[in-house]
Design a protein around this motif. Sequence first.
Motif, PDB file in Angstrom:
ATOM      1  N   LEU A  28      40.039  49.281  34.757  1.00  0.00           N
ATOM      2  CA  LEU A  28      40.516  48.172  33.936  1.00  0.00           C
ATOM      3  C   LEU A  28      39.490  47.036  33.918  1.00  0.00           C
ATOM      4  N   GLY A  29      38.861  46.774  35.084  1.00  0.00           N
ATOM      5  CA  GLY A  29      37.839  45.734  35.157  1.00  0.00           C
ATOM      6  C   GLY A  29      36.664  46.032  34.234  1.00  0.00           C
ATOM      7  N   ASP A  30      36.248  47.317  34.191  1.00  0.00           N
ATOM      8  CA  ASP A  30      35.153  47.730  33.301  1.00  0.00           C
ATOM      9  C   ASP A  30      35.563  47.530  31.840  1.00  0.00           C
ATOM     10  N   LEU A  31      36.790  47.895  31.534  1.00  0.00           N
ATOM     11  CA  LEU A  31      37.290  47.760  30.163  1.00  0.00           C
ATOM     12  C   LEU A  31      37.248  46.291  29.732  1.00  0.00           C
ATOM     13  N   PHE A  32      37.704  45.391  30.614  1.00  0.00           N
ATOM     14  CA  PHE A  32      37.713  43.968  30.266  1.00  0.00           C
ATOM     15  C   PHE A  32      36.284  43.450  30.050  1.00  0.00           C
ATOM     16  N   ALA A  33      35.341  43.933  30.870  1.00  0.00           N
ATOM     17  CA  ALA A  33      33.937  43.521  30.702  1.00  0.00           C
ATOM     18  C   ALA A  33      33.411  44.005  29.358  1.00  0.00           C
ATOM     19  N   ASP A  34      33.767  45.252  29.009  1.00  0.00           N
ATOM     20  CA  ASP A  34      33.334  45.824  27.722  1.00  0.00           C
ATOM     21  C   ASP A  34      33.943  45.029  26.558  1.00  0.00           C
ATOM     22  N   ARG A  45      40.434  34.905  30.075  1.00  0.00           N
ATOM     23  CA  ARG A  45      41.875  34.687  29.959  1.00  0.00           C
ATOM     24  C   ARG A  45      42.668  35.720  30.766  1.00  0.00           C
ATOM     25  N   LEU A  46      41.972  36.764  31.235  1.00  0.00           N
ATOM     26  CA  LEU A  46      42.646  37.859  31.929  1.00  0.00           C
ATOM     27  C   LEU A  46      42.304  37.915  33.415  1.00  0.00           C
ATOM     28  N   ALA A  52      40.338  38.106  40.253  1.00  0.00           N
ATOM     29  CA  ALA A  52      41.661  38.743  40.320  1.00  0.00           C
ATOM     30  C   ALA A  52      42.314  38.704  38.942  1.00  0.00           C
ATOM     31  N   LEU A  53      43.290  39.577  38.759  1.00  0.00           N
ATOM     32  CA  LEU A  53      44.039  39.567  37.506  1.00  0.00           C
ATOM     33  C   LEU A  53      44.834  38.259  37.411  1.00  0.00           C
ATOM     34  N   HIS A  54      44.766  37.590  36.265  1.00  0.00           N
ATOM     35  CA  HIS A  54      45.459  36.322  36.081  1.00  0.00           C
ATOM     36  C   HIS A  54      46.966  36.488  36.172  1.00  0.00           C
ATOM     37  N   ALA A  71      45.514  47.073  40.072  1.00  0.00           N
ATOM     38  CA  ALA A  71      45.087  45.943  39.228  1.00  0.00           C
ATOM     39  C   ALA A  71      43.765  46.258  38.522  1.00  0.00           C
ATOM     40  N   LEU A  72      42.727  45.451  38.742  1.00  0.00           N
ATOM     41  CA  LEU A  72      41.465  45.645  38.014  1.00  0.00           C
ATOM     42  C   LEU A  72      40.752  46.936  38.427  1.00  0.00           C
ATOM     43  N   GLU A  73      41.140  47.485  39.575  1.00  0.00           N
ATOM     44  CA  GLU A  73      40.548  48.755  40.034  1.00  0.00           C
ATOM     45  C   GLU A  73      41.244  49.964  39.413  1.00  0.00           C
ATOM     46  N   ALA A  74      42.330  49.735  38.683  1.00  0.00           N
ATOM     47  CA  ALA A  74      43.100  50.855  38.124  1.00  0.00           C
ATOM     48  C   ALA A  74      42.210  51.743  37.256  1.00  0.00           C
TER      49      ALA A  74
END
Lengths: 111, 162
Positions: A28-34, A45-46, A52-54, A71-74
């Motif tokens: 999920l963290g990679d996706l948000f960076a992308d 915003r996330l 950490a996840l907001h 969380a972001l490691e999912a």
Amino acid sequence: MAIEVRIPTILRSHTGGAKIVEGTGDTLGDLFADLDSRHDGLKGRLVTDTGALHRFVNVYINDEDVRFLGALEAKLNDGDSVTILPAVAGGAPDFAAVAARGLRAGSPAAR
Amino acid sequence: MLSIDRAIVDAIVAHARRDHPDEACGVVAGPAGSDLATRHIPMENAARSMTFYEFDSMEQLRVWREMDDRDEAPVVIYHSHTATEAYPSRTDVSFAGEPDAHYLLVSTREPDSEEIRSFRIVAGVVTEEKVCILDAGVDPHAVQSYMFGQSPATVDYECSGR
């Protein structure tokens, strides 16, 4: 590897009004960076400054709340669908919360 | 201005009374883009607290998906304050994530009367709005308008002409 991401109204200012966008990532963290590379400011915003996840958002992979998936490691798989919703929460003014904690016998605040 | 049917307001107040002294919360959905609040959805307060409310994240996903499928939006998001006034707290403002929603607050601190007020909360700015109660069951054309909880100088009492 394409992952469909549903964006809530409040964050569509970062996606040019788009309700659904696509991205890639193994987590999920990679996706948000992308996503942030194409939708400027979305990640901020996330994810908090400390990474950490907001708490103001709920994020789901398919039908699961990511807070229960790491969380972001999912982990993400091709074809997964990610949904972002604003967390709906709030409550009475802070002074009332303080008073209530103070009244609860045995709580740290009452000692 | 929030226009809302009296039957829905009554159901929201009944929900708030039922859960008192814990805070109650929920949604009134309506057709997307219409600003009409038509379908009352009481939600679980996952925090079960007298000073905090929080939608259960899985219930919220189910309800938000259902609204999406029906081409609806969360027109009203409501919660109760059980010991304080019906005005958004700092926490309410920091969480307010639906810029198109009417944030309806009900105070149940008085045992026999309720304070009902509605707000827009956009980018941290709180703006109170008028609440117009539609008495559809009586006569759809006889729309009665009340100002809840605003300063007395601006209340348009029905008897003001006398």
